[in-house]
Design an enzyme around this catalytic site. Sequence first.
Site, PDB file in Angstrom:
ATOM      1  N   LYS A   1       0.886  -1.277   0.086  1.00 44.09           N
ATOM      2  CA  LYS A   1      -0.095  -0.107   0.027  1.00 44.09           C
ATOM      3  C   LYS A   1       0.857   1.333  -0.036  1.00 44.09           C
ATOM      4  O   LYS A   1       0.555   2.195  -0.798  1.00 44.09           O
ATOM      5  CB  LYS A   1      -0.873  -0.153   1.275  1.00 44.09           C
ATOM      6  CG  LYS A   1      -1.625   0.901   1.683  1.00 44.09           C
ATOM      7  CD  LYS A   1      -2.764   0.434   2.708  1.00 44.09           C
ATOM      8  CE  LYS A   1      -2.131   0.121   3.931  1.00 44.09           C
ATOM      9  NZ  LYS A   1      -1.352   1.097   4.916  1.00 44.09           N
TER      10      LYS A   1
ATOM     11  N   ARG B   1      -2.935  -7.430  14.050  1.00 46.69           N
ATOM     12  CA  ARG B   1      -3.167  -6.214  13.209  1.00 46.69           C
ATOM     13  C   ARG B   1      -4.076  -6.907  12.176  1.00 46.69           C
ATOM     14  O   ARG B   1      -4.808  -6.116  11.717  1.00 46.69           O
ATOM     15  CB  ARG B   1      -1.983  -5.661  12.863  1.00 46.69           C
ATOM     16  CG  ARG B   1      -1.202  -4.875  13.788  1.00 46.69           C
ATOM     17  CD  ARG B   1       0.290  -4.397  13.622  1.00 46.69           C
ATOM     18  NE  ARG B   1       0.386  -3.626  12.279  1.00 46.69           N
ATOM     19  CZ  ARG B   1       1.661  -3.735  11.514  1.00 46.69           C
ATOM     20  NH1 ARG B   1       2.625  -4.297  11.981  1.00 46.69           N
ATOM     21  NH2 ARG B   1       1.652  -2.726  10.481  1.00 46.69           N
TER      22      ARG B   1
ATOM     23  N   ARG C   1      -9.677   3.670   9.325  1.00 39.66           N
ATOM     24  CA  ARG C   1      -9.778   2.233   9.663  1.00 39.66           C
ATOM     25  C   ARG C   1     -11.131   2.083  10.620  1.00 39.66           C
ATOM     26  O   ARG C   1     -11.028   2.537  11.626  1.00 39.66           O
ATOM     27  CB  ARG C   1      -8.489   1.817  10.703  1.00 39.66           C
ATOM     28  CG  ARG C   1      -7.403   1.538   9.747  1.00 39.66           C
ATOM     29  CD  ARG C   1      -6.230   1.322  11.103  1.00 39.66           C
ATOM     30  NE  ARG C   1      -5.186   0.604  10.603  1.00 39.66           N
ATOM     31  CZ  ARG C   1      -3.990   0.809  10.069  1.00 39.66           C
ATOM     32  NH1 ARG C   1      -3.647   2.053  10.292  1.00 39.66           N
ATOM     33  NH2 ARG C   1      -2.902   0.118  10.113  1.00 39.66           N
TER      34      ARG C   1
END
Length: 215
Positions: A13, A171, A88
């Site tokens: 990313k 994560r 997020r």
Amino acid sequence: MNIILLGPQGSGKGTQADLLVQKYGLNYVEMGKILRSIAESDNQHAKTVKEYLNKGDLVPDEFVRLIAWDHINKQDKEKGFLFDGYPRGLAQYDHLKDMLMKFGKKIDWVVYLYISPEESIRRLSARRTCEKCGEIFNLVTNPPKNPEVCDKCGGKLTQREDDQPEAIKRRLELFGERTKQILEKAKQEGVLLEIDGERAIDKIHEDIVDKLWIK
Ligand code: AMP
């Protein structure tokens, strides 16, 4: 043009973000980096932020909102934004949309770069960061000459605490839970672009650029 770039840890990313930022001259908002610099500063919240980062947990929304507002407000909104690592979760997504609306802007695209969890873990376990200048290497895909020394400044290369296998798994779980809702909403809103991240960097970039303009 305002773009949110989403992808599990290790999806490449950051690399795609750099390419898009360069091509379109966008403001780059990299939330992980912003939070890490706060954790290392003498900011009153540094200690709290550091604890979340080291565990691989998300920093609470209220705090991220303040930071995002502060950051976005200072930029030239006409240049557009590329958001990386933010939002997020749906709450942050909705909040970002409200914020942009205040500036007469909107989210144009949510680009989702997908790779498998196995590939994520493989790539992240090999990531090394320079303690001194922050340069990032990957022992597999972008190796330094010496695995412990930065090619750029000679600083010591270390593994980020949140790149240790246990923190990575955590994560990834968090990413999956929180991102699903954003993806569903972006799809309903007709702004979702799904991109296969297990290809060569330039192929992925070309694919994104081609698709950004098809609405
Ligand atoms: P990253 O560099 O994007 O992998 O982010 C590193 C860490 O920063 C994450 O594991 C979280 O602890 C924190 N973080 C980054 N972005 C956010 C966000 N939008 N909301 C909450 N925490 C975040």
